[in-house]
Design a protein around this motif. Structure first.
Motif, PDB file in Angstrom:
ATOM      1  N   MET A 108       1.113  -1.193   0.133  1.00  0.00           N
ATOM      2  CA  MET A 108      -0.073  -0.064   0.167  1.00  0.00           C
ATOM      3  C   MET A 108       0.926   1.567  -0.026  1.00  0.00           C
ATOM      4  O   MET A 108       1.782   1.323   0.724  1.00  0.00           O
ATOM      5  CB  MET A 108      -0.881   0.095   1.028  1.00  0.00           C
ATOM      6  CG  MET A 108      -2.034   1.197   1.376  1.00  0.00           C
ATOM      7  SD  MET A 108      -3.239   0.680   2.799  1.00  0.00           S
ATOM      8  CE  MET A 108      -4.397   1.885   1.810  1.00  0.00           C
ATOM      9  N   ASN A 109       0.730   2.234  -0.558  1.00  0.00           N
ATOM     10  CA  ASN A 109       1.425   3.378  -0.882  1.00  0.00           C
ATOM     11  C   ASN A 109       0.544   4.578  -0.252  1.00  0.00           C
ATOM     12  O   ASN A 109      -0.523   5.094  -0.486  1.00  0.00           O
ATOM     13  CB  ASN A 109       1.253   3.730  -2.500  1.00  0.00           C
ATOM     14  CG  ASN A 109       2.580   4.722  -2.646  1.00  0.00           C
ATOM     15  OD1 ASN A 109       3.359   4.937  -1.758  1.00  0.00           O
ATOM     16  ND2 ASN A 109       2.707   5.226  -3.919  1.00  0.00           N
ATOM     17  N   HIS A 110       1.299   4.967   0.971  1.00  0.00           N
ATOM     18  CA  HIS A 110       0.599   5.962   1.891  1.00  0.00           C
ATOM     19  C   HIS A 110       0.890   7.250   1.277  1.00  0.00           C
ATOM     20  O   HIS A 110       2.030   7.662   1.182  1.00  0.00           O
ATOM     21  CB  HIS A 110       1.232   5.517   3.233  1.00  0.00           C
ATOM     22  CG  HIS A 110       0.704   4.373   3.949  1.00  0.00           C
ATOM     23  ND1 HIS A 110      -0.355   4.165   4.369  1.00  0.00           N
ATOM     24  CD2 HIS A 110       1.550   3.270   3.974  1.00  0.00           C
ATOM     25  CE1 HIS A 110      -0.627   3.107   4.873  1.00  0.00           C
ATOM     26  NE2 HIS A 110       0.631   2.253   4.634  1.00  0.00           N
ATOM     27  N   LEU A 111      -0.083   8.351   1.398  1.00  0.00           N
ATOM     28  CA  LEU A 111       0.056   9.586   1.076  1.00  0.00           C
ATOM     29  C   LEU A 111       0.319  10.392   2.527  1.00  0.00           C
ATOM     30  O   LEU A 111      -0.364  10.124   3.627  1.00  0.00           O
ATOM     31  CB  LEU A 111      -1.150  10.189   0.559  1.00  0.00           C
ATOM     32  CG  LEU A 111      -1.276  11.528  -0.052  1.00  0.00           C
ATOM     33  CD1 LEU A 111      -0.120  11.959  -1.186  1.00  0.00           C
ATOM     34  CD2 LEU A 111      -2.482  12.081  -0.442  1.00  0.00           C
ATOM     35  N   ILE A 112       1.330  11.254   2.336  1.00  0.00           N
ATOM     36  CA  ILE A 112       1.861  11.934   3.489  1.00  0.00           C
ATOM     37  C   ILE A 112       1.802  13.645   3.197  1.00  0.00           C
ATOM     38  O   ILE A 112       2.272  13.785   2.030  1.00  0.00           O
ATOM     39  CB  ILE A 112       3.236  11.497   3.714  1.00  0.00           C
ATOM     40  CG1 ILE A 112       3.363   9.973   4.328  1.00  0.00           C
ATOM     41  CG2 ILE A 112       3.813  12.368   5.067  1.00  0.00           C
ATOM     42  CD1 ILE A 112       4.715   9.575   4.370  1.00  0.00           C
ATOM     43  N   ARG A 113       1.389  14.298   4.393  1.00  0.00           N
ATOM     44  CA  ARG A 113       1.439  15.742   4.039  1.00  0.00           C
ATOM     45  C   ARG A 113       2.456  15.994   4.888  1.00  0.00           C
ATOM     46  O   ARG A 113       2.498  16.085   6.225  1.00  0.00           O
ATOM     47  CB  ARG A 113       0.148  16.409   4.333  1.00  0.00           C
ATOM     48  CG  ARG A 113      -0.116  17.873   4.331  1.00  0.00           C
ATOM     49  CD  ARG A 113      -1.045  18.509   4.767  1.00  0.00           C
ATOM     50  NE  ARG A 113      -1.421  18.216   6.270  1.00  0.00           N
ATOM     51  CZ  ARG A 113      -2.701  18.055   6.575  1.00  0.00           C
ATOM     52  NH1 ARG A 113      -3.703  18.590   5.991  1.00  0.00           N
ATOM     53  NH2 ARG A 113      -3.025  17.823   8.199  1.00  0.00           N
ATOM     54  N   TYR A 114       3.479  16.936   4.208  1.00  0.00           N
ATOM     55  CA  TYR A 114       4.386  17.710   5.036  1.00  0.00           C
ATOM     56  C   TYR A 114       4.116  19.637   5.077  1.00  0.00           C
ATOM     57  O   TYR A 114       3.922  19.965   4.190  1.00  0.00           O
ATOM     58  CB  TYR A 114       5.620  17.845   4.453  1.00  0.00           C
ATOM     59  CG  TYR A 114       6.340  16.148   4.488  1.00  0.00           C
ATOM     60  CD1 TYR A 114       7.326  15.975   5.437  1.00  0.00           C
ATOM     61  CD2 TYR A 114       6.110  15.327   3.567  1.00  0.00           C
ATOM     62  CE1 TYR A 114       7.839  14.534   5.597  1.00  0.00           C
ATOM     63  CE2 TYR A 114       6.476  14.050   3.675  1.00  0.00           C
ATOM     64  CZ  TYR A 114       7.525  13.888   4.943  1.00  0.00           C
ATOM     65  OH  TYR A 114       7.898  12.487   4.857  1.00  0.00           O
TER      66      TYR A 114
END
Length: 157
Positions: free
Chosen positions: A1-7
């Motif tokens: 699973m490819n997780h989306l991350i917000r910086y």
């Protein structure tokens, strides 16, 4: 699973908030390119790194959401961690859970008829259990209203 991350980055001189979203796979292959120009720029401070719960609605940990339920509507923050879940209405002891959950910001609110909008047993609630919610902002966004738009904090006050 490819997780989306917000910086979330904050400019040291202006205080302006900048966000960058990228998938974990992008960071693994080329982290500098994925977060440029913020990584190599000493003018920015990293103030938050948040996982995405709902990519379709753009909801990340740290966001404020407007929750709509049959009991009433309320504002909650999205969190990731351990929480207590009790869907029984205080009939049973709450279960310890781990995952994405919403925590009501104003826990003791009542509707126009005097009924609790967020009963004690629903103050912390699994995001998967929510009937309906919409993202209204983040704790990092500017509180000033843009023309014709509500700030996230307008829902709270």
């Amino acid at each position: 699973m490819n997780h989306l991350i917000r910086y979330v980055f904050k400019h040291k001189n202006t205080g302006k908030i900048e966000t960058k979203r990228c998938y974990l796979s992008q960071l693994e292959t080329n982290p500098t390119e994925a977060l440029a120009p913020f990584v190599n720029d000493s003018d920015y401070d990293l103030i938050s790194r948040d996982l995405c719960f709902d990519e379709e609605k753009g909801v990340f940990v740290g966001d404020l959401i407007y929750v709509t339920t049959w009991l009433g509507n309320y504002i909650a923050s999205v969190n990731l961690g351990e929480y207590e879940q009790d869907g029984s209405g205080d009939e049973y002891e709450p279960s310890k859970c781990f995952g994405f959950y919403a925590e009501a910001l104003i826990k003791a609110s009542t509707d126009e008829d005097g009924f609790e909008v967020v009963p004690d047993y629903l103050v912390q609630n699994s995001m998967l259990e929510l009937e309906s919610y919409n993202r209204i902002g983040t704790i990092y966004e500017n509180n000033e209203q843009r023309e014709g738009e509500k700030s996230a904090w307008d829902y709270v006050t």
